[in-house]
Design an enzyme around this catalytic site. Structure first.
Site, PDB file in Angstrom:
ATOM      1  N   GLY A 134      39.589  40.141  36.508  1.00 47.27           N
ATOM      2  CA  GLY A 134      40.282  41.344  36.053  1.00 47.27           C
ATOM      3  C   GLY A 134      41.224  41.946  37.086  1.00 47.27           C
ATOM      4  CG  ASP A 185      39.686  36.890  30.785  1.00 47.47           C
ATOM      5  OD1 ASP A 185      39.484  36.764  32.000  1.00 47.47           O
ATOM      6  OD2 ASP A 185      39.215  37.842  30.119  1.00 47.47           O
ATOM      7  CD  GLU A 188      37.747  34.239  35.390  1.00 45.51           C
ATOM      8  OE1 GLU A 188      38.148  35.371  35.659  1.00 45.51           O
ATOM      9  OE2 GLU A 188      38.183  33.230  35.964  1.00 45.51           O
ATOM     10  N   GLY A 200      36.231  42.184  36.107  1.00 47.68           N
ATOM     11  CA  GLY A 200      35.821  43.139  35.083  1.00 47.68           C
ATOM     12  C   GLY A 200      34.339  43.429  35.236  1.00 47.68           C
TER      13      GLY A 200
END
Length: 375
Positions: free
Chosen positions: A135, A166, A158, A87
């Site tokens: 992402g 996530d 992450e 992301g």
């Protein structure tokens, strides 16, 4: 009247020209034959997802899902280096610092997109050629088919930036064989090429240079069923001999991974690694020591809980965690150390696992009432 018309034509000509010199679209959405094709088109940013891309892709998937003339959806990246490296973390950091709504809108939009991929009624084929992280994993892993190549580089890195794996990581990671998912999530370990297939992240493996031909053949299929698509992917997969003889990189460590990463708490994992004392265990210890202690604790609980949850419940839980991280310290410090100043020496707060209280962790998982993620 004529002069006014001329002036209008001049203006239109100008507009047309400025449109052509405008920056290229960040995501291309096109229909070829019976296939809807999503192309992530930010090669300089390694096709990192930003909010405007998410807002374009989501409704398009929903439209194609309803369209009787669309039989499959293909997603790929441009530029040859990355499928999608994650992301747009920088934009998020800047927004979060000033309390901008983007830090809510981005995660909300991204997780809704992950869910759309996971519930998509049309066969969904992700060509994960090149860097596929964060992402990028979210827009591929939940689909029916993931085609890796010798250039694929997978990671969920992450915990190194004060976040947690996530995009539905709480769903797919604990479902990988043994404790591989826990190991990948906590250490951010990178897998390359065929190892991405062997770990259970990809469903097929094809040479990078064969992807255009594969895509052409997918597009040419006449009203294909999921089975027909699987047959075509299998035929490419069977013909690919690249790195066929290579053993899975984690093979020799699987026994250790399964026992060491099965502990109920981070403190216990660390203790087990110290007791084990092998070069492999020491290396993992060294890696974990660099990670945000808060992130490690959130991640372990996220995976343990996610193991028995639906994808939707996992995404709701992860949305709560994302908002807790946006309010905290470590995410901003991690991004600073890894992506902005690149000094690779974040100052985590709290600095040790022992200082991250169970009460703090519990709070991060609490429902947000009206602000909870709606899917």
């Amino acid at each position: 009247r004529l002069r006014a018309l001329n002036r209008l034509q001049v203006i239109l000509q100008h507009l047309k020209m400025s449109k052509q010199t405008d920056s290229p679209a960040e995501v291309l959405l096109e229909k070829k034959g019976g296939a809807g094709i999503i192309t992530l088109n930010r090669p300089k940013a390694l096709n990192a997802l930003n909010l405007s891309m998410i807002q374009q892709i989501y409704p398009q998937i929903k439209t194609w899902e309803q369209d009787p003339e669309t039989f499959l959806i293909i997603i790929k990246g441009t530029g040859g280096k990355a499928f999608c490296a994650g992301g747009d973390i920088r934009a998020l950091t800047e927004a979060g610092r000033v309390g901008d709504k983007l830090s809510q809108d981005f995660f909300r939009g991204e997780y809704r997109l992950n869910n759309a991929v996971g519930t998509c009624k049309k066969p969904y084929v992700a060509l994960i050629d090149g860097v596929t992280m964060g992402g990028g994993v979210g827009v591929s892993i939940h689909g029916h088919f993931r085609v890796a190549t010798e250039k694929t580089l997978f990671a969920m890195p992450e915990t190194a930036i004060g976040l947690f794996p996530d995009v539905g990581g709480g769903y797919f990671l604990p479902r990988l064989s043994g404790k591989i998912g826990y190991y990948l999530a906590l250490t951010g370990c990178r897998l390359k090429g065929r190892d991405v297939l062997k770990a259970g992240i990809a469903t097929h493996f094809v040479e990078s240079e064969k992807l255009p031909a594969l895509e052409k053949d997918l597009i040419a299929l006449k009203s294909p069923s999921k089975e027909k698509i699987a047959d075509l992917l299998n035929s490419y997969h069977m013909k690919c001999t690249v790195d066929q003889e290579k053993k899975f990189v984690l093979d020799e460590h699987m026994e250790k991974i399964n026992s060491l990463f099965s502990a109920n708490s981070m403190e216990e994992i660390v203790k087990k690694l110290k007791q084990d004392g092998s070069p492999f265990a020491m290396k993992q210890l060294e890696t974990l020591n660099k990670m945000s202690p808060t992130s490690l604790k959130l991640t372990l609980r996220q995976l343990r809980e996610g193991a028995s949850m639906s994808l939707q419940d996992v995404l709701r839980m992860e949305y709560r965690l994302s908002q807790a991280c946006m309010k905290g310290h470590d995410f901003y410090e991690g991004v600073r150390a890894v992506l902005i100043d690149k000094d690779q020496s974040p100052k985590w707060k709290p600095a040790t696992l022992e200082e991250v209280s169970d009460e703090f962790v519990d709070n991060c998982f609490k429902p947000l009432g009206n602000d909870d993620l709606k899917l």
